[in-house]
Design an enzyme around this catalytic site. Structure first.
Site, PDB file in Angstrom:
ATOM      1  CB  VAL A 115      -0.809   0.194   1.224  1.00 54.96           C
ATOM      2  CG1 VAL A 115      -2.038  -1.231   1.006  1.00 54.96           C
ATOM      3  CG2 VAL A 115      -0.249  -0.181   2.510  1.00 54.96           C
ATOM      4  CG  HIS A 147      -3.701  -5.978   0.046  1.00 56.42           C
ATOM      5  ND1 HIS A 147      -2.956  -6.674   0.411  1.00 56.42           N
ATOM      6  CD2 HIS A 147      -4.763  -6.889  -0.372  1.00 56.42           C
ATOM      7  CE1 HIS A 147      -3.259  -8.019   0.220  1.00 56.42           C
ATOM      8  NE2 HIS A 147      -4.281  -8.495  -0.121  1.00 56.42           N
TER       9      HIS A 147
HETATM   10  C1  BV8 Z   1     -10.504 -11.701   3.194  1.00 61.54           C
HETATM   11  C2  BV8 Z   1      -3.465  -3.618   4.027  1.00 61.54           C
HETATM   12  C3  BV8 Z   1     -13.160 -12.132   3.296  1.00 61.54           C
HETATM   13  C4  BV8 Z   1      -3.410  -3.448   5.340  1.00 61.54           C
HETATM   14  C5  BV8 Z   1      -3.342  -6.001   3.895  1.00 61.54           C
HETATM   15  C6  BV8 Z   1      -6.725 -18.397   7.799  1.00 61.54           C
HETATM   16  C7  BV8 Z   1      -6.175 -18.962   6.511  1.00 61.54           C
HETATM   17  C8  BV8 Z   1      -6.063 -18.343   5.361  1.00 61.54           C
HETATM   18  C9  BV8 Z   1      -6.743 -16.791   5.305  1.00 61.54           C
HETATM   19  C10 BV8 Z   1      -7.325 -16.626   6.367  1.00 61.54           C
HETATM   20  C11 BV8 Z   1      -7.165 -17.009   7.608  1.00 61.54           C
HETATM   21  N1  BV8 Z   1      -7.674 -16.241   8.580  1.00 61.54           N
HETATM   22  C12 BV8 Z   1      -8.070 -15.093   7.906  1.00 61.54           C
HETATM   23  C13 BV8 Z   1      -7.955 -15.189   6.533  1.00 61.54           C
HETATM   24  C14 BV8 Z   1      -8.015 -14.282   5.681  1.00 61.54           C
HETATM   25  C15 BV8 Z   1      -7.197 -13.069   5.674  1.00 61.54           C
HETATM   26  C16 BV8 Z   1      -5.761 -13.826   5.641  1.00 61.54           C
HETATM   27  O1  BV8 Z   1      -5.294 -14.200   4.504  1.00 61.54           O
HETATM   28  N2  BV8 Z   1      -5.078 -13.828   6.953  1.00 61.54           N
HETATM   29  C17 BV8 Z   1      -3.669 -14.171   6.845  1.00 61.54           C
HETATM   30  C18 BV8 Z   1      -2.739 -13.498   7.972  1.00 61.54           C
HETATM   31  C19 BV8 Z   1      -3.696 -15.716   7.297  1.00 61.54           C
HETATM   32  N3  BV8 Z   1      -7.299 -12.203   4.538  1.00 61.54           N
HETATM   33  C20 BV8 Z   1      -8.101 -11.366   4.514  1.00 61.54           C
HETATM   34  O2  BV8 Z   1      -8.593 -10.925   5.539  1.00 61.54           O
HETATM   35  C21 BV8 Z   1      -8.464 -10.839   3.260  1.00 61.54           C
HETATM   36  N4  BV8 Z   1     -10.139 -10.530   3.174  1.00 61.54           N
HETATM   37  O3  BV8 Z   1     -10.517 -12.747   3.270  1.00 61.54           O
HETATM   38  O4  BV8 Z   1     -11.964 -11.248   3.387  1.00 61.54           O
HETATM   39  C22 BV8 Z   1     -14.120 -11.479   2.529  1.00 61.54           C
HETATM   40  C23 BV8 Z   1     -14.251 -11.996   1.170  1.00 61.54           C
HETATM   41  C24 BV8 Z   1     -15.218 -11.307   0.453  1.00 61.54           C
HETATM   42  C25 BV8 Z   1     -16.029 -10.457   1.232  1.00 61.54           C
HETATM   43  C26 BV8 Z   1     -15.823 -10.005   2.299  1.00 61.54           C
HETATM   44  C27 BV8 Z   1     -14.897 -10.536   3.153  1.00 61.54           C
HETATM   45  C28 BV8 Z   1      -7.912  -9.141   3.220  1.00 61.54           C
HETATM   46  C29 BV8 Z   1      -6.442  -9.481   3.116  1.00 61.54           C
HETATM   47  C30 BV8 Z   1      -5.836  -8.022   2.941  1.00 61.54           C
HETATM   48  C31 BV8 Z   1      -5.447  -7.543   4.316  1.00 61.54           C
HETATM   49  N5  BV8 Z   1      -4.717  -6.325   4.197  1.00 61.54           N
HETATM   50  N6  BV8 Z   1      -2.744  -4.858   3.467  1.00 61.54           N
HETATM   51  C32 BV8 Z   1      -2.153  -2.624   5.728  1.00 61.54           C
HETATM   52  O5  BV8 Z   1      -1.207  -2.968   5.055  1.00 61.54           O
HETATM   53  O6  BV8 Z   1      -2.169  -1.932   6.587  1.00 61.54           O
HETATM   54  S1  BV8 Z   1      -2.352  -7.690   3.994  1.00 61.54           S
HETATM   55  C33 BV8 Z   1      -0.945  -7.107   4.619  1.00 61.54           C
HETATM   56  O7  BV8 Z   1      -0.333  -8.161   4.904  1.00 61.54           O
HETATM   57  C34 BV8 Z   1      -0.028  -6.433   3.579  1.00 61.54           C
HETATM   58  O8  BV8 Z   1      -0.573  -5.732   2.538  1.00 61.54           O
HETATM   59  C35 BV8 Z   1       0.575  -7.606   2.793  1.00 61.54           C
HETATM   60  O9  BV8 Z   1      -0.159  -8.047   1.760  1.00 61.54           O
HETATM   61  C36 BV8 Z   1       0.460  -8.741   3.895  1.00 61.54           C
HETATM   62  C37 BV8 Z   1       1.794  -9.073   4.322  1.00 61.54           C
HETATM   63  O10 BV8 Z   1       2.349  -9.924   3.414  1.00 61.54           O
HETATM   64  P1  BV8 Z   1       3.708  -9.713   2.806  1.00 61.54           P
HETATM   65  O11 BV8 Z   1       3.381  -8.645   1.529  1.00 61.54           O
HETATM   66  O12 BV8 Z   1       4.042 -11.080   1.966  1.00 61.54           O
HETATM   67  O13 BV8 Z   1       4.684  -9.258   3.639  1.00 61.54           O
HETATM   68  P2  BV8 Z   1       5.268 -10.270   4.652  1.00 61.54           P
HETATM   69  O14 BV8 Z   1       6.012  -9.369   5.662  1.00 61.54           O
HETATM   70  O15 BV8 Z   1       4.443 -11.285   5.340  1.00 61.54           O
HETATM   71  O16 BV8 Z   1       6.489 -10.838   4.022  1.00 61.54           O
HETATM   72  C38 BV8 Z   1       7.519 -10.183   3.481  1.00 61.54           C
HETATM   73  C39 BV8 Z   1       8.528 -11.108   2.510  1.00 61.54           C
HETATM   74  O17 BV8 Z   1       9.451 -10.554   1.957  1.00 61.54           O
HETATM   75  C40 BV8 Z   1       8.949 -12.341   3.266  1.00 61.54           C
HETATM   76  O18 BV8 Z   1       8.834 -13.426   2.519  1.00 61.54           O
HETATM   77  C41 BV8 Z   1      10.469 -11.844   3.403  1.00 61.54           C
HETATM   78  O19 BV8 Z   1      11.361 -13.106   3.337  1.00 61.54           O
HETATM   79  C42 BV8 Z   1      10.559 -10.970   2.200  1.00 61.54           C
HETATM   80  N7  BV8 Z   1      11.760 -10.301   2.241  1.00 61.54           N
HETATM   81  C43 BV8 Z   1      11.923  -9.326   3.109  1.00 61.54           C
HETATM   82  N8  BV8 Z   1      12.966  -8.507   2.530  1.00 61.54           N
HETATM   83  C44 BV8 Z   1      13.241  -9.157   1.509  1.00 61.54           C
HETATM   84  C45 BV8 Z   1      12.303  -9.961   1.097  1.00 61.54           C
HETATM   85  N9  BV8 Z   1      12.364 -10.552  -0.236  1.00 61.54           N
HETATM   86  C46 BV8 Z   1      13.161  -9.993  -1.066  1.00 61.54           C
HETATM   87  N10 BV8 Z   1      14.084  -8.944  -0.773  1.00 61.54           N
HETATM   88  C47 BV8 Z   1      14.190  -8.257   0.341  1.00 61.54           C
HETATM   89  N11 BV8 Z   1      14.924  -7.464   0.745  1.00 61.54           N
END
Ligand code: BV8
Ligand code: ZN
Length: 251
Positions: free
Chosen positions: A109, A125
């Site tokens: 974002v 997102h």
């Molecule tokens: C929905 C905005 C239903 C907010 C974000 C259980 C199982 C499966 C799913 C779920 C569950 N329980 C709940 C859910 C659903 C949930 C979900 O997926 N939860 C997860 C935590 C399990 N999803 C939702 O709630 C979605 N909505 O399902 O609603 C629905 C459907 C229809 C109608 C009504 C309702 C909404 C999901 C969106 C949430 N909002 N962002 C904000 O940013 O403030 S998500 C937020 O977290 C981020 O935007 C991002 O997408 C996410 C984090 O993920 P990453 O981007 O991957 O970041 P992360 O830190 O995790 O990883 C970083 C990676 O980079 C690592 O791998 C690291 O090794 C690597 N890295 C680090 N440095 C480097 C690098 N790689 C390369 N070079 C580097 N230098």
């Protein structure tokens, strides 16, 4: 990954990309890490002791909208102080190669892809720079200057919220449909800097794979997406993406 293994993997990834007709990229917080934007994993999913899922959620907003605005104003200030990195710019150059057959889907974002010059970007997102009015629904780009902790709509006076998809909220239908089409139609998917645990974003990887796309992962470590990857380039995306770009013959 030894240097030799990395060179072999980079050459293999470049060979696949050179013959790709349509390229889709899925990025996560890792692509902005080298710019100085904290990732969710690195912060153990916490902000000021609060679980991010608790702050970035409708319940968190209903419980304490001021805390939520403090969270987002802090992130707006962080992003205002950083710049895109070489990984963002390498993706801009890749887009020039494929033109409208290149689609960049980002979970981030922070808007840094747009700042770097990427054009066909799907911010699935939402964006830190945009607010949405709870009353009239107006969505406005307000840049990254700090907003009050209870900003009001200049049009109708009702409360503004961040125009961001919170946990538990659905994604914008039009944007998400476009992202699924891009993943479905591509013949190469680059998965960059995402832990691939957040859904439905992470489902773009099997969607692309199911249609036979080559999946290239760039990350520091293996992730939930690695099982779908044909090749993994493990290192900082700010290093790997330019190395990959170098191997693609000039346009
Ligand atoms: C929905 C905005 C239903 C907010 C974000 C259980 C199982 C499966 C799913 C779920 C569950 N329980 C709940 C859910 C659903 C949930 C979900 O997926 N939860 C997860 C935590 C399990 N999803 C939702 O709630 C979605 N909505 O399902 O609603 C629905 C459907 C229809 C109608 C009504 C309702 C909404 C999901 C969106 C949430 N909002 N962002 C904000 O940013 O403030 S998500 C937020 O977290 C981020 O935007 C991002 O997408 C996410 C984090 O993920 P990453 O981007 O991957 O970041 P992360 O830190 O995790 O990883 C970083 C990676 O980079 C690592 O791998 C690291 O090794 C690597 N890295 C680090 N440095 C480097 C690098 N790689 C390369 N070079 C580097 N230098
Ligand atoms: Zn309004």
């Amino acid at each position: 990954m030894t240097d030799e293994e990395l060179e072999t993997s980079l050459d293999q990834a470049a060979r696949w990309l050179r013959v790709s007709k349509r390229v889709c990229v899925l990025t996560g917080a890792g692509v902005s890490a080298e710019s100085g934007v904290p990732t969710f994993r690195a912060s153990d999913g916490l902000w000021e002791g609060h679980r991010i899922e608790d702050v970035a959620s409708p319940d968190g907003w209903n419980r304490n909208p001021t805390l939520v605005w403090n969270f987002y104003n802090a992130r707006r200030a962080n992003v205002k102080s950083v710049a895109p990195n070489s990984g963002h710019y390498a993706l801009v150059e890749m887009e020039k190669r494929w033109g409208d057959r290149f689609c960049l889907v980002t979970q981030n974002v922070d808007g840094l892809h747009l700042d770097a010059g990427s054009v066909n970007v799907l911010e699935i997102h939402g964006s830190l720079r945009q607010t949405r009015c709870l009353g009239c629904g107006e969505v406005t780009n307000r840049g990254l200057d700090p907003l009050s902790d209870a900003p009001e709509c200049p049009q109708c006076g009702d409360r503004l919220r961040p125009h961001i998809v919170w946990f538990g909220e659905g994604l914008d239908d039009v944007v998400w449909s476009a992202a699924m089409v891009a993943a479905d139609e591509c013949d190469a998917l680059l998965v960059v800097g995402t832990s691939a645990v957040v859904h439905p974003a992470a489902s773009l990887v099997p969607i692309a794979r199911r249609k036979g796309a080559t999946v290239i992962e760039i990350n520091l470590t293996p992730t939930e997406a690695s099982a779908y990857a044909d090749v993994g380039l493990y290192g900082p995306s700010g290093v790997m993406l330019p190395k990959l770009l170098q191997r693609l013959a000039p346009v």
